[in-house]
Design an enzyme around this catalytic site. Structure first.
Site, mmCIF file in Angstrom:
data_model
loop_
_atom_site.group_PDB
_atom_site.id
_atom_site.type_symbol
_atom_site.label_atom_id
_atom_site.label_comp_id
_atom_site.label_asym_id
_atom_site.label_seq_id
_atom_site.Cartn_x
_atom_site.Cartn_y
_atom_site.Cartn_z
ATOM 1 C CG ASP A 1 0.911 -5.095 0.325
ATOM 2 O OD1 ASP A 1 1.239 -4.737 1.471
ATOM 3 O OD2 ASP A 1 0.251 -4.375 -0.458
ATOM 4 C CG HIS B 1 -2.577 -0.460 -2.554
ATOM 5 N ND1 HIS B 1 -1.671 0.398 -3.139
ATOM 6 C CD2 HIS B 1 -3.279 0.295 -1.662
ATOM 7 C CE1 HIS B 1 -1.824 1.607 -2.638
ATOM 8 N NE2 HIS B 1 -2.798 1.573 -1.750
ATOM 9 C CE LYS C 1 -1.577 1.178 4.649
ATOM 10 N NZ LYS C 1 -2.622 2.185 4.445
ATOM 11 C CB CYS D 1 -4.777 2.670 -4.000
ATOM 12 S SG CYS D 1 -4.432 4.414 -3.758
ATOM 13 C CD GLN E 1 -4.816 -2.390 5.101
ATOM 14 O OE1 GLN E 1 -5.334 -2.397 6.210
ATOM 15 N NE2 GLN E 1 -4.574 -1.261 4.452
#
Length: 434
Positions: free
Chosen positions: A226, A149, A252, A392, A229
């Site tokens: 990261d 991202h 999220k 992104c 997700q």
């Protein structure tokens, strides 16, 4: 709330957790509304998930009955607000398996969390007395991947530009998986930090952490993942990952916007220079200098997102009650169903792994000769809400030769009937564009 997680017998896999999706959907009133005269089909949870009534009502009650600033008052409301705020930190720490709640820093999102580390390393690079693990200069390197991202690309580009360090990256194979064939070259003795996505927001790929982390340890580099997700969908226990930092965001994972998390190892948080200066992050202040509070307060200057943090804690409660194993299995079944169904649409190309193995519940695709913006508009006319654009992750789109993609992403409240609605909408797109 009715317990939506049950365990059923599966002939192939034994006892697998199953969700009572009907009970779950009852907690999300927005899913009952219409869009353009059609039942809402919300397939954009990779961008922002919906919030259950439990989170919305808990935040409302907190704001109405316990509103005050934190960590600054001895009065009752201040104490209640502080307990709610710090209680959320304890819940989040337990949810990800952090050793101590103090290893959880509240930010406003994953982007700020990554920037916090990058700017702290910039500050350390200007201080010859700072921890050498955090300092960069000419000859040093930062390693990322091609599937990041933008929030895990731009901060490192800026850090390298300002310190003279070099940015390097691992590529993506045609299968949509990371290409680790040159891992030993990209992550080398000059590498100071490796920062990479756990699950791609465009490809859906779930990356193996261990080989990259192991290589980083061999050369003495720091490791950040990261997990924006992955934490909401599959459950992440830090005991299973040898990382120094991890970031994710509340909106999220059924929580509010404006609240994110940076996990950091205690010793590193203690060594890092502060990101922002101001109230609450100090130990003492004089006109000639200041000393700073211990983490996490050192990185939470000013009034924090109090109600939002509390809401995130309630979202964690909800996810725990449903069960992360059940959520992960439900999404795996949905993704397999969706990949098979998308394969029936003429001219459709899935961008990312074509099987529901080693991937999460977001599927990006491209329809030959039709721009994703047109796809998205027609799907919206059918009540189907998907994401269109480069998500992104522009370098990933360039890697696969597409200007943008259409992305459908699933969560615990989605159904196979909603996948069917997506496919019907795509057939209408094909008719409109011939």
């Amino acid at each position: 709330m009715t317990d939506p997680g049950t365990v059923l017998k599966d002939e192939l896999y034994g006892d697998m957790p199953k969700l009572d999706v009907g009970a779950i959907r009852a907690d999300f009133p927005i899913l009952g509304r219409e869009v353009n005269g059609r039942p809402l089909v919300y397939l954009d949870s990779a961008a922002t998930s919906q919030k259950p009534v439990q989170v919305v009502e808990a935040m409302r009650e907190f704001a109405l009955a316990h509103n005050a600033n934190v960590s600054r008052s001895v009065h009752t409301l201040g104490t209640e607000a502080t307990e709610g705020y710090e209680g959320a930190r304890v819940k989040v720490a337990a949810f990800i398996g952090a050793a101590r709640p103090e290893e959880v820093v509240f930010t406003k999102n994953s982007t700020e969390s990554i920037n916090l580390v990058a700017y702290s390393m910039l500050a350390a690079s200007l201080d010859p007395k700072a921890d050498p693990r955090l300092r960069l200069g000419p000859g040093d390197e930062v390693a990322i991947t091609e599937m990041e991202h933008h929030s895990n690309i731009v901060p490192w580009q800026l850090l390298c530009e300002r310190t003279g360090a070099t940015l390097r990256w691992l590529g993506i194979a045609d299968t949509g998986r990371l290409d680790l064939s040159n891992l030993g070259e990209i992550v080398n003795e000059r590498t100071k930090i490796v920062s990479f996505v756990h699950q791609s927001n465009l490809l859906g790929t779930i990356n193996q952490v261990s080989p990259i982390a192991q290589r980083a340890r061999e050369v003495g580099a720091l490791v950040m993942i990261d997990a924006s997700q992955s934490v909401p969908h599959m459950g992440v226990d830090l005991a299973d990952y040898d990382v120094d930092f991890m970031v994710f965001t509340g909106h999220k994972m059924l929580g509010p916007t404006g609240i994110g998390v940076l996990y950091g190892r205690t010793e590193l948080l203690e060594a890092m220079p502060p990101f922002l200066g101001g109230g609450s992050m100090i130990e003492t202040v004089s006109m000639t200098g200041s000393t700073f509070a211990a983490p996490p307060a050192k990185f939470e200057a000013g009034t924090p997102p109090i109600v939002e943090a509390y809401g995130l804690g309630v979202a964690v409660d909800y996810l725990n009650r449903v069960g992360m194993d059940a959520i992960r299995w439900h999404e795996k079944e949905l993704t397999a169903y969706a990949l098979a169904a998308l394969g029936t649409v003429d001219g459709l190309r899935v961008v990312g792994p074509g099987a529901a193995v080693g991937r999460g519940g977001c599927v990006s695709f491209h329809l030959d000769g039709i721009h994703p913006h047109d796809v998205g508009q027609i799907l919206d006319s059918e009540g189907v809400e998907v994401r269109v654009g480069h998500h992104c992750a522009k370098p990933t789109c360039v890697r696969f030769g597409v200007p943008a993609t259409t992305r459908a992403s699933f969560y615990l409240y989605n159904t196979t009937a909603e996948v069917d609605a997506l496919i019907a909408g795509l057939e209408k797109v094909r008719k409109v564009f011939g």
